[in-house]
Design a protein around this motif. Sequence first.
Motif, mmCIF file in Angstrom:
data_model
loop_
_atom_site.group_PDB
_atom_site.id
_atom_site.type_symbol
_atom_site.label_atom_id
_atom_site.label_comp_id
_atom_site.label_asym_id
_atom_site.label_seq_id
_atom_site.Cartn_x
_atom_site.Cartn_y
_atom_site.Cartn_z
ATOM 1 N N ALA A 102 -58.234 27.701 48.984
ATOM 2 C CA ALA A 102 -57.850 28.597 47.890
ATOM 3 C C ALA A 102 -58.000 27.870 46.556
ATOM 4 C CB ALA A 102 -56.406 29.049 48.070
ATOM 5 N N PRO A 103 -58.178 28.637 45.474
ATOM 6 C CA PRO A 103 -58.278 27.998 44.163
ATOM 7 C C PRO A 103 -56.980 27.277 43.790
ATOM 8 C CG PRO A 103 -58.396 30.395 43.950
ATOM 9 C CD PRO A 103 -58.323 30.080 45.409
ATOM 10 N N LEU A 104 -57.125 26.218 43.036
ATOM 11 C CA LEU A 104 -55.989 25.412 42.614
ATOM 12 C C LEU A 104 -55.232 26.134 41.512
ATOM 13 C CD1 LEU A 104 -54.863 22.650 43.347
ATOM 14 C CD2 LEU A 104 -56.273 21.668 41.573
ATOM 15 N N HIS A 105 -53.918 26.252 41.671
ATOM 16 C CA HIS A 105 -53.083 26.932 40.668
ATOM 17 C C HIS A 105 -52.550 25.939 39.631
ATOM 18 C CE1 HIS A 105 -50.234 29.817 39.007
ATOM 19 N NE2 HIS A 105 -49.312 28.871 39.092
ATOM 20 N N ALA A 106 -52.034 24.786 40.100
ATOM 21 C CA ALA A 106 -51.462 23.787 39.190
ATOM 22 C C ALA A 106 -51.508 22.414 39.849
ATOM 23 C CB ALA A 106 -50.029 24.153 38.823
ATOM 24 N N ILE A 107 -51.421 21.369 39.000
ATOM 25 C CA ILE A 107 -51.408 19.975 39.463
ATOM 26 C C ILE A 107 -50.224 19.258 38.810
ATOM 27 C CG2 ILE A 107 -52.585 17.744 39.400
ATOM 28 C CD1 ILE A 107 -55.217 19.104 39.377
ATOM 29 N N ALA A 108 -49.573 18.403 39.596
ATOM 30 C CA ALA A 108 -48.522 17.522 39.082
ATOM 31 C C ALA A 108 -48.635 16.202 39.844
ATOM 32 C CB ALA A 108 -47.148 18.138 39.286
ATOM 33 N N ALA A 109 -47.955 15.173 39.368
ATOM 34 C CA ALA A 109 -48.013 13.871 40.048
ATOM 35 C C ALA A 109 -46.750 13.068 39.780
ATOM 36 C CB ALA A 109 -49.236 13.093 39.594
ATOM 37 N N GLU A 110 -46.490 12.117 40.684
ATOM 38 C CA GLU A 110 -45.344 11.212 40.539
ATOM 39 C C GLU A 110 -45.786 9.806 40.895
ATOM 40 O OE1 GLU A 110 -42.596 12.715 43.387
ATOM 41 O OE2 GLU A 110 -41.806 14.244 42.049
ATOM 42 N N LEU A 111 -45.166 8.822 40.247
ATOM 43 C CA LEU A 111 -45.407 7.413 40.559
ATOM 44 C C LEU A 111 -44.099 6.812 41.037
ATOM 45 C CD1 LEU A 111 -47.210 4.880 40.566
ATOM 46 C CD2 LEU A 111 -46.515 4.507 38.195
ATOM 47 N N TRP A 112 -44.134 6.217 42.230
ATOM 48 C CA TRP A 112 -42.958 5.591 42.826
ATOM 49 C C TRP A 112 -43.238 4.117 43.038
ATOM 50 C CZ3 TRP A 112 -38.477 8.233 44.425
ATOM 51 C CH2 TRP A 112 -38.516 9.624 44.247
ATOM 52 N N VAL A 113 -42.255 3.283 42.755
ATOM 53 C CA VAL A 113 -42.329 1.854 43.063
ATOM 54 C C VAL A 113 -41.103 1.545 43.910
ATOM 55 C CG1 VAL A 113 -42.347 -0.487 42.164
ATOM 56 C CG2 VAL A 113 -43.562 1.308 40.946
ATOM 57 N N GLY A 114 -41.361 1.128 45.147
ATOM 58 C CA GLY A 114 -40.258 0.969 46.087
ATOM 59 C C GLY A 114 -39.689 2.338 46.372
ATOM 60 N N GLY A 115 -38.439 2.537 46.204
ATOM 61 C CA GLY A 115 -37.811 3.835 46.413
ATOM 62 C C GLY A 115 -37.394 4.498 45.122
ATOM 63 N N LYS A 116 -38.026 4.121 44.021
ATOM 64 C CA LYS A 116 -37.597 4.603 42.709
ATOM 65 C C LYS A 116 -38.763 5.252 41.975
ATOM 66 C CE LYS A 116 -34.967 2.802 38.836
ATOM 67 N NZ LYS A 116 -34.442 1.591 38.205
#
Length: 136
Positions: free
Chosen positions: A58-72
């Motif tokens: 299906a076409p992409l509706h939205a994009i987001a991202a997260e960066l984690w280091v260890g558990g934070k």
Amino acid sequence: MGQPCHVRRHGYRNRDRYNKQKKQKYAIATGKIVPEITVAVPQNPAAILHLYRERKDAPLHAIAAELWVGGKQVAKVEPVHCLGWTGSQAKQYSKNILQSFSAQLEDCLLERFESQVELNPSQCPIRPCPLHPGMG
């Protein structure tokens, strides 16, 4: 002459502590209690990509991202609508996210996302949103 009495009194006073130590040693020796150890957890960075779409094709509706280091969580890219984007534009945007995360870490170069999370477009938090008319 007073030495045996002193030793006995000391033993009687500390009987609970000595019995507890003996029971603990016996439990460890017989395997009833497994001693806990601590191991250092590696603090590796991980980038997670959130894709809002109904299916893989299906076409992409939205994009987001997260960066984690260890558990934070150390960085986050808020969701962005991808309406009208081509596939190459979405790929370039995700590469730009990785470059931004790498710049945030300074000493580490992120080449790929650790995982991709597929979310239904009905969970899109962006307002106004074409899927949620009248809620903008």
